[in-house]
Design an enzyme around this catalytic site. Sequence first.
Site, PDB file in Angstrom:
ATOM      1  CG  ASP A 365     -96.382  48.357  73.102  1.00  0.00           C
ATOM      2  OD1 ASP A 365     -96.023  47.504  72.255  1.00  0.00           O
ATOM      3  OD2 ASP A 365     -95.803  49.449  73.238  1.00  0.00           O
TER       4      ASP A 365
HETATM    5  C1  BGC Z   1     -93.665  48.925  70.479  1.00  0.00           C
HETATM    6  C2  BGC Z   1     -94.926  49.049  69.662  1.00  0.00           C
HETATM    7  C3  BGC Z   1     -94.905  48.056  68.541  1.00  0.00           C
HETATM    8  C4  BGC Z   1     -94.744  46.663  69.108  1.00  0.00           C
HETATM    9  C5  BGC Z   1     -94.723  45.589  68.046  1.00  0.00           C
HETATM   10  C6  BGC Z   1     -93.417  47.494  70.904  1.00  0.00           C
HETATM   11  O1  BGC Z   1     -92.145  47.407  71.441  1.00  0.00           O
HETATM   12  O2  BGC Z   1     -93.746  49.750  71.610  1.00  0.00           O
HETATM   13  O3  BGC Z   1     -95.038  50.353  69.172  1.00  0.00           O
HETATM   14  O4  BGC Z   1     -96.079  48.169  67.801  1.00  0.00           O
HETATM   15  O5  BGC Z   1     -93.521  46.616  69.818  1.00  0.00           O
HETATM   16  O6  BGC Z   1     -93.564  45.621  67.317  1.00  0.00           O
END
Ligand code: BGC
Length: 943
Positions: A365
Amino acid sequence: MDRSQIASESREGLLRSYSKERGESIPLRKSLEDAYRSSNDSDLDATDYLDIDPPKNQSKVSAYAPQQRLAAIRRTFARRSKCLIIVLLVCIAFWSVLAAGGFFLYKKTPLEGQSPPWYPSPAGGTVPQWSESYKKAAELVKAMSLPEKVNITTGTGWQMGLAVGNSGPAIHVGFPGLSYQDGPLGLRFADNATAFPAGITVGATWDKELMYERGKAHGNEARLKGVNVLLGPCVGPLGRMPAGGRNWEGFGSDPYLQGVAAAETIKGIQEEGVIATIKHFVGNEQEHFRQSWEWGLPNAMSSNIDDRTLHEMYGWPFGDSVKAGVGSVMCSYQMVNNSYSCGNSKLLNGYLKDELGFQGFVQSDWLAQRSGVASGLAGLDVSMPGDGLTWAAGKSLWGPELTKAVLNGSLPVSRLNDMVTRVVAAWYQMGQDDKSKFGGEGINFSSWTNDEMGFINAGSPDDKEKTLVNKFVDVQGTGDDAHSIIARKVATEGTVLVKNEGDILPLSVDGWPADQPHNLIFRIGIFGEDAAEGKGPNACDDRACNQGTLASGWGSGAVEFPYLVNPMAALKEAFNKDRVYVTEFPTNSPPMKQAPAVLNDQDVCIVFVNSDSGEGYKSWEGINGDRNDLNLQKDGDLLVKQVADGCGAGNGNTVVVVHSVGPVILDKWINHPGVKAVIMANLPGQESGNAIRDILLGTVNPSGKLPYTLGRSLDDYGPGAQVLYYANGVVPQQNFSEGLYIDYRHFDKFGIDPTFEFGFGLSYTTFEYSNINVAALLPKSPLPAPERLALHLHNWTTPSPTQVQRCFLVDSASSRSYDEVQPRSEAGGDEGGNSDLWNIYASVSVDIKNTGKVAGKEVAQLYINYADVEGDALNVDYPVKVLRGFEKVFLEVDETKAVQFNLTRRDLSYWCVKKQNWVIPDQGRITIRVGASSRDLKLTGWY
Ligand code: BGC
């Protein structure tokens, strides 16, 4: 501002500061410009303060005479010193509390690495379904240089590229840079794309075909926009805490429902040639403390999950996703058992890659990677967005550092090869080498500007040249293929009717019901801000505010709405204008006070209320991602009560529509005599108004069922369901000690009466269940047939103990355990685990008849328990019931159909911690119950 200072800012703040550095204004997403301007306005320093505050009764000029100037400064300082003293006192008080607490907290520092080590990392390419792709990938990777390989494993950095995540190409072998984009409600930051209903609404349809079709439409849009890797679907959070901020991105509070919905969505997305990402692996159940520094603490929290709970609850839907052939898994922000998920070798190497036989690649993530070499050894394959420990710091944990690590032997080259091969194999597996599908143009929209021209690397002060970044490709489909059709179907079928006293619904287009002809005009009042347009659907960044009608939660899972049909507009259009008069009252101000006459004058009042939440990097009115309670927001309860009290001067019928991210408490008014009907409309996406119109007027017979329990209070969900809002240690700890008992399983175990149970939903018709028949297709045996395919273990040289110490920051590898090759899991062998787990051992059929007056769909649900098992299994703690099947069936009036459920070995088993395998109790009988909800089980059979 230097780059390291920026780290703690919001992501949007980053773009701002770079534009300042560049000395020019670069295009912001429109909604960000105002925020930037107002923050500039308040940028005062000490001299500014003198300038704007001349002494009283003096002109600004005379205030600068020397003696007066001195006086002014003194006064200023006098004021400041008061201020300073107050600030100091507050600080001292704060630090004293912290010091006292700190001592206590440090005492509670958890031991590092309560997650056992699992090394070395299993290589991909072990199952026949992927063998062609691995063959091709191996060829390509062989020809890559070291920097090219590293390029593929490391994101280029936040806002370095047009997507939210971008990786570099391997130019010499013709492998492109890949774009990674959110998901899962639609394409984030994209123009001309569909805002589908959220996952929670998809779950509420209980319709496998719709789950698949929505996935396919989503995948189709991603492909046409040039996205290689879609960051969805989402099954973590699972819904342990009903107030969890991101539950709405997933499909409901049950692992089986989540697993089926995820698998269908993945099939849909990947059939379009786009790599799906199942996220967040695993235990990301709340937003508070999910991430280092975001909540003021250097460390993220730890979700402490025992082995059986991991297998039967939080890991279960990931198993389905791997079985469905998912190309990527996103590891989550927080720790699991005090080891960061993205560096947790037991989770990634042991559980995901060995036991579940995952063949694709693990991506972090955004900023969830917290170590360099250690996370590589622990099974992480791709670092996203590639920034390192802080946003846009330019200090990647991989990139050049990974090159060095390979060259100095800290990371075996075989591990690097496996990382890259996994990515390239997933690319082949989805057919992205096929130029007729993936034209090679790359992504055709920018996440960072709405203008046609923009910077490719908006995050870099060095990118000074604008190019064509937004091609405005319309991907919404047309005619019969318009994705709005599937969006509307999902929204309609994901709407759950929970109360319909006296069959007040459906309403007639002509107002008065056919059996009550009337000469008078029928009067319908529509109440509540949630019914109306408000400031428009995209008024706040990433939808992080609750205004107007609620159709999505907020955060990275939200999208720019191309349009949003609001209920008020749709309903006004719906009724026969000669017979029905519709009055609008699109606010939450108490109508009894504001417009008692309007209220008293209605025959039917439809009141719209809601409850919102989202991702933790944004907050709205004190809701920091996770909700603070399960109440309706914006005084929704008062609004409902007042409408119900006053509607038709007490003789009217009130219909309540709730748009919500998850469970809400209805008990304050559910038994109000005026409240005749209640509809849980979840988060319907762009087709909201059309969907609710279909249900209210009976154009579509409601068939949604609750994907969560509606309890009478938050406490009813149990202690495990409480969000941890205040840190309980330097590394906040959430112990998942309730184990298997979340949502309906908890209510069952403790005999708690919910307002409406999991799986419940009414229809405008009635159904009758009969003739259960259980066929044992395979004989019971406790364990799956042993199965191990050839394993490609890395042949690496063991690093020195100092290297090991350097590598393992949190994951508790001592040099001894690092040397030890872990035993292969007996539960593994194929994609999704031992293939015997997926064989059908029993099939169950029941007859369902439509006994009412209109055609409709019924969701038949199958639950199992171990109430009648014997022998050793008597000691197995098993819930009162566990969902293990559902089928949605359409029935004409008087029609009967046989509905069939297939039960796999995994469905019938429990996870035995001692045997480290799935076990079917082979003595006695497994009880199978089928019915219309988790508490309306009409038929029983045994296997
Ligand atoms: C989120 C993810 C997301 C990523 C990219 C993160 O803050 O937890 O679910 O895919 O950002 O935007």
